[in-house]
Write a protein that holds these residues in place. Structure first.
Motif: not given
Ligand code: ADP
Ligand code: MG
Length: 260
Positions: A107-115
């Motif tokens: 997952l992209w760590p700098h983004m929220t789950v939704l993002q």
């Protein structure tokens, strides 16, 4: 017969590897693998570490070009022998149709789950933000994580992160989902929640290829089990036949590691 221009039979494989060879330098890792994935089937690949499972998956996901042989999607060749590992522009174009879930979630760590879930549909598929959010919310609900939409991945358990990764893959509306040991990085008590989501997808008719060491899952969920060793498919069959009566000595020996 010209395969790519012939009408595609409804029952033809969604994705197919034909005589796929993969070499890294002088090291041959796949020695001519044939594997056809039918619509709505879940195929589990099992086999010892180093047998080429990830490499086969990466070739079928069009992340790597085969050294020889080809990959077909709905009957059309989408990748073929290429001395470099680069995939063609044509392969990159169809790659969004193939979803991939990795062992390490990614997952992209700098983004929220939704993002994390809306990013690719918006950027790659050109879906509007409103539509992407609506789809993401329903997918997060499906994987049991509606309440985590605004959390960052680091706040989630491994099992939750992997369920987000599955929602993210589904958001692209793939024709097929490939999983590479999706539960191997998880504590045993977190594996179940991920396997449950995968089982539901399989029952709903998603076409899936799953590399796994979860023999219970393979036995209960797979339409077909494929056993790989040393870069070849040694044996394959329906789960009951494969697990209860493996025909090769190598498969029998491998399965003894999972008896308790
Ligand atoms: N990018 C690479 N470069 C060189 N060798 C690789 C590469 N990827 C995999 N291999 C080698 O290919 C073999 C099969 O690896 P892999 O497909 O990861 O097997 P598995 O997933 O079954 O454990 C291993 O010997 C591995 O070291
Ligand atoms: Mg692997």
């Amino acid at each position: 017969m010209n395969v790519s221009s012939s009408p595609i039979p409804a029952s033809g494989p969604v994705l197919k590897a034909e005589a796929v060879v993969k070499r890294f330098g002088a090291n041959a890792v796949l020695h001519g693998v044939d594997l056809a994935l039918g619509l709505g089937e879940s195929t589990c690949i099992i086999g010892p570490s180093g047998s080429g499972k990830t490499t086969l998956l990466r070739c079928m996901a069009l992340l790597e070009a085969p050294s020889d042989g080809r990959i077909l999607m709905a009957g059309a060749i989408v990748a073929q022998a290429n001395p470099s590992s680069d995939v063609s522009a044509a392969a990159k174009k169809v790659r969004p149709e193939i979803g991939m879930v990795f062992q390490q979630f990614n997952l992209w760590p700098h983004m929220t789950v939704l993002q994390n879930v809306i990013e690719a549909p918006m950027r790659v598929r050109g879906v509007s933000r409103d539509e992407a959010v609506a789809t993401a919310e329903s997918l997060l609900d499906k994987v049991g994580l509606a309440s985590k939409r605004d959390s960052y991945p680091a706040r989630l358990s491994g099992g939750q992160q992997q369920r987000v990764a599955i929602a993210r893959a589904l958001a692209m509306q793939p024709k097929i989902l490939l999983f590479d040991e999706p539960t191997s990085a998880l504590d045993p008590e977190l594996r179940r929640e991920v396997l449950q989501v995968m089982r539901t997808l399989a029952l709903e008719g998603m076409t899936m290829l799953v590399v796994t060491h979860e023999m219970g899952f393979a036995r209960r969920v797979a339409s077909r089990v494929v056993f790989m060793d040393e870069g070849v498919i040694v044996e394959q069959g329906v789960p009951s036949q494969f697990f209860d009566n493996p025909t090769t000595e190598r498969a029998r020996r491998f399965l003894t590691h999972f008896e308790d």
